[in-house]
Enzyme design. Structure first.
Site, mmCIF file in Angstrom:
data_model
loop_
_atom_site.group_PDB
_atom_site.id
_atom_site.type_symbol
_atom_site.label_atom_id
_atom_site.label_comp_id
_atom_site.label_asym_id
_atom_site.label_seq_id
_atom_site.Cartn_x
_atom_site.Cartn_y
_atom_site.Cartn_z
ATOM 1 N N ASP A 119 0.845 -1.200 0.000
ATOM 2 C CA ASP A 119 0.000 0.000 0.000
ATOM 3 C C ASP A 119 0.882 1.254 0.000
ATOM 4 O O ASP A 119 0.887 2.019 0.946
ATOM 5 C CB ASP A 119 -0.969 -0.004 1.196
ATOM 6 C CG ASP A 119 -0.260 -0.036 2.543
ATOM 7 O OD1 ASP A 119 0.889 -0.543 2.607
ATOM 8 O OD2 ASP A 119 -0.836 0.455 3.537
ATOM 9 N N HIS A 141 8.757 -0.097 8.846
ATOM 10 C CA HIS A 141 8.244 -1.396 9.277
ATOM 11 C C HIS A 141 8.225 -2.411 8.135
ATOM 12 O O HIS A 141 8.611 -3.575 8.308
ATOM 13 C CB HIS A 141 6.827 -1.231 9.834
ATOM 14 C CG HIS A 141 6.707 -0.196 10.902
ATOM 15 N ND1 HIS A 141 7.214 -0.368 12.171
ATOM 16 C CD2 HIS A 141 6.140 1.045 10.894
ATOM 17 C CE1 HIS A 141 6.959 0.696 12.901
ATOM 18 N NE2 HIS A 141 6.309 1.575 12.147
#
Length: 319
Positions: free
Chosen positions: A10, A239
């Site tokens: 995303d 992350h």
């Protein structure tokens, strides 16, 4: 033989970096890149994937799958500033796909083409993965490994007090995937929070004379500014890059088999990852959770991979 990987992303800044790392890694073949709504709305995620691929022009283009909204919509508009997530600073040129295919269709087809050989690295909400598993109920047993970026064990959330962003965006999909029979590896905030790009790293990125260097030096400064303004942090977490490194270099991570689930409702706990850690657990262990990593080697490997990508992608072309 290179390992086959599907990236479900995303993008988003850290997803964009992960995409660069994967496309030029010598040990893997990225057979597909599927977009999912999360950091940005689904249409922007799909546009960014096409824009990044078009800008980098990798030697082997993966298949592309486009995203759509989760069944219940997206509860938040981006993790940071929306213009940062949208990669607006890069002004990516996007070629419209002639025949766009839904992300879940592409996932099913690529796994079916090479059953037991394809690893999925899910770096956003698990919308596409859950839909693919629904579309083809046998698929979870045909995926070699599924790496999931998100969740927490003991750490607090990063979008609410209890929930990590990816899980919060589509908790119903996350629960479906957690409860599936796939071989799953979770890389939670407890681990990914230990890696941060600082200003020292920013200065030492590949040269802006390279395509990769120019792109990174364009999209990262707004992210650094957003982190400083919103969180008071002199650096940014990446992350999703850590989760990709877990898939590429499993020897740098230690895992614990745990019994996990995702809370789908509640005013305070929507999207929270819950693990049965009682002395005598009532739940069956269903997921391997990263608990430790060799942080310095992960960071060094990540930066070295970016340098290699910059060399392989070549010089920045005139705009």
């Amino acid at each position: 033989m290179p390992r086959k990987i599907i990236l479900d992303v995303d993008p988003g800044v850290d997803d964009a970096i992960a995409l660069i790392l994967a496309l030029y890694h010598p040990g893997i073949e990225v057979v597909a890149v599927t977009s999912v709504g999360g950091n940005v709305p689904p249409n922007v995620a799909s546009r960014n994937v096409s824009g990044i691929l078009g800008f980098l022009d990798p030697p082997r283009w993966p298949r592309v799958g486009v995203s759509s909204l989760p069944d219940d919509g997206l509860p938040v508009q981006g993790r940071y500033g929306l213009s940062v997530d949208c990669l607006e600073a890069a002004q990516l040129k996007v070629a419209e796909l002639r025949s766009p295919h839904p992300a879940e269709k592409v996932i099913c087809e690529e796994v079916r083409t090479a059953p037991g050989q394809v690893t999925i690295v899910a770096l956003g909400p698990l919308t596409n993965i859950a839909r693919a598993f629904r579309r083809d109920p046998e698929l979870p047993t045909l995926v070699a490994k599924l790496f999931i970026s998100g969740g927490t064990v003991a750490a607090g959330g990063n979008v609410t007090a209890a929930a990590e962003f990816n899980m919060y965006c589509d908790p119903k999909a996350a629960r479906e995937v957690f409860r599936s029979s796939s071989t799953k590896f979770l890389v939670p905030l407890d681990v990914t929070n230990r890696v941060m790009l600082t200003f020292d790293h920013l200065v030492n990125l590949p040269s802006e004379a390279t395509r990769v260097g120019w792109f990174l030096r364009t999209i990262l400064p707004p992210a650094f500014l957003s982190y400083r303004q919103r969180l008071g942090i002199e650096g940014i977490h990446i992350h999703d890059c850590v989760t990709l490194m877990a898939a590429l270099h499993p020897e740098l991570f230690e895992y614990e088999e745990m019994a996990g689930d995702v809370e789908t409702g509640g005013e305070l706990c929507r999207g929270a990852t819950v693990f049965d850690r009682r002395r005598v657990p009532a739940w069956q262990r269903n997921i391997a959770v990263a608990r430790k990593m060799d942080t310095s080697r992960v960071v060094d490997g990540l930066l070295a991979s970016l340098e290699r990508a910059a060399w392989e992608a070549g010089p920045m072309l005139p705009q």
